[in-house]
Design a protein around this motif. Structure first.
Motif, mmCIF file in Angstrom:
data_model
loop_
_atom_site.group_PDB
_atom_site.id
_atom_site.type_symbol
_atom_site.label_atom_id
_atom_site.label_comp_id
_atom_site.label_asym_id
_atom_site.label_seq_id
_atom_site.Cartn_x
_atom_site.Cartn_y
_atom_site.Cartn_z
ATOM 1 N N ARG A 9 0.834 -1.215 0.000
ATOM 2 C CA ARG A 9 0.000 0.000 0.000
ATOM 3 C C ARG A 9 0.861 1.253 0.000
ATOM 4 O O ARG A 9 0.616 2.205 -0.732
ATOM 5 N N HIS A 10 1.892 1.256 0.802
ATOM 6 C CA HIS A 10 2.772 2.423 0.875
ATOM 7 C C HIS A 10 3.625 2.578 -0.380
ATOM 8 O O HIS A 10 3.929 3.696 -0.789
ATOM 9 N N VAL A 49 2.859 1.709 -3.551
ATOM 10 C CA VAL A 49 2.145 2.100 -4.777
ATOM 11 C C VAL A 49 1.590 3.518 -4.730
ATOM 12 O O VAL A 49 1.304 4.095 -5.779
ATOM 13 N N GLN A 50 1.454 4.098 -3.559
ATOM 14 C CA GLN A 50 0.916 5.463 -3.472
ATOM 15 C C GLN A 50 1.903 6.459 -4.055
ATOM 16 O O GLN A 50 3.043 6.543 -3.634
ATOM 17 N N TRP A 68 5.687 1.918 -12.281
ATOM 18 C CA TRP A 68 5.985 0.741 -11.464
ATOM 19 C C TRP A 68 6.808 -0.223 -12.308
ATOM 20 O O TRP A 68 6.331 -0.766 -13.293
ATOM 21 N N SER A 72 0.344 -5.999 -6.843
ATOM 22 C CA SER A 72 0.971 -4.687 -6.671
ATOM 23 C C SER A 72 0.902 -3.880 -7.967
ATOM 24 O O SER A 72 0.578 -2.704 -7.956
ATOM 25 N N LYS A 96 -2.588 -2.677 -8.386
ATOM 26 C CA LYS A 96 -2.908 -1.562 -7.488
ATOM 27 C C LYS A 96 -2.306 -0.250 -7.976
ATOM 28 O O LYS A 96 -2.869 0.815 -7.754
ATOM 29 N N VAL A 97 -1.144 -0.317 -8.632
ATOM 30 C CA VAL A 97 -0.520 0.892 -9.160
ATOM 31 C C VAL A 97 -1.471 1.587 -10.133
ATOM 32 O O VAL A 97 -1.630 2.802 -10.096
ATOM 33 N N LEU A 117 -4.685 1.492 -10.204
ATOM 34 C CA LEU A 117 -5.787 2.107 -9.459
ATOM 35 C C LEU A 117 -5.361 3.378 -8.734
ATOM 36 O O LEU A 117 -6.192 4.199 -8.373
ATOM 37 N N ASN A 118 -4.045 3.542 -8.537
ATOM 38 C CA ASN A 118 -3.515 4.738 -7.896
ATOM 39 C C ASN A 118 -2.946 5.730 -8.895
ATOM 40 O O ASN A 118 -2.232 6.658 -8.525
ATOM 41 N N GLY A 119 -3.254 5.547 -10.185
ATOM 42 C CA GLY A 119 -2.852 6.499 -11.211
ATOM 43 C C GLY A 119 -1.470 6.303 -11.790
ATOM 44 O O GLY A 119 -0.975 7.153 -12.522
#
Length: 113
Positions: free
Chosen positions: A12-13, A15-16, A21, A35, A38-39, A41-43
């Motif tokens: 979580r930390h 990918v923010q 990535w 991971s 998730k990247v 989804l975090n732009g």
């Protein structure tokens, strides 16, 4: 880089706020997993070998591919080919896009403005 005790909280930390990535496991030993998902989804954008979910999701416009998804039976040759493909992708695609900015200093490529 190897991250010890990687878990969902560490992920979580990481990918923010990621712009790109990088994921480069040896095919077919996929390690891109959630991971990389998730990247998105975090732009962020993925820069990954074509293995696992990225081989299915990559369309040429939603991130970057390292190589063409080919493997070689000799791991030394395989690693050298992936290293060359990574350097080429960074040099010819990723880095030039970083420097293409509009008057406000924002990235131009891919914007609808």
């Amino acid at each position: 880089m190897f991250v010890e005790d990687y878990d969902i909280n560490v992920g979580r930390h990481l990918v923010q706020g990621v712009d790109v990535w990088l994921n480069n496991p040896r095919r077919p030993l996929e390690a891109s997993g959630t991971s990389g998902q998730k990247v998105v989804l975090n732009g962020g954008l993925n820069l990954s070998v074509l293995d696992g979910w990225w081989a299915e999701a990559y369309d040429g416009q939603n991130g970057f591919a390292i190589g063409m998804g080919r493997t070689h039976s000799n791991m030394t040759v395989h690693d050298a080919q992936d290293a060359e493909a990574l350097q080429r992708t960074l040099r010819d695609e990723v880095i030039p896009l970083y420097y293409q900015r509009d008057n406000d200093g924002l990235p131009e490529a891919g914007s609808s403005a």
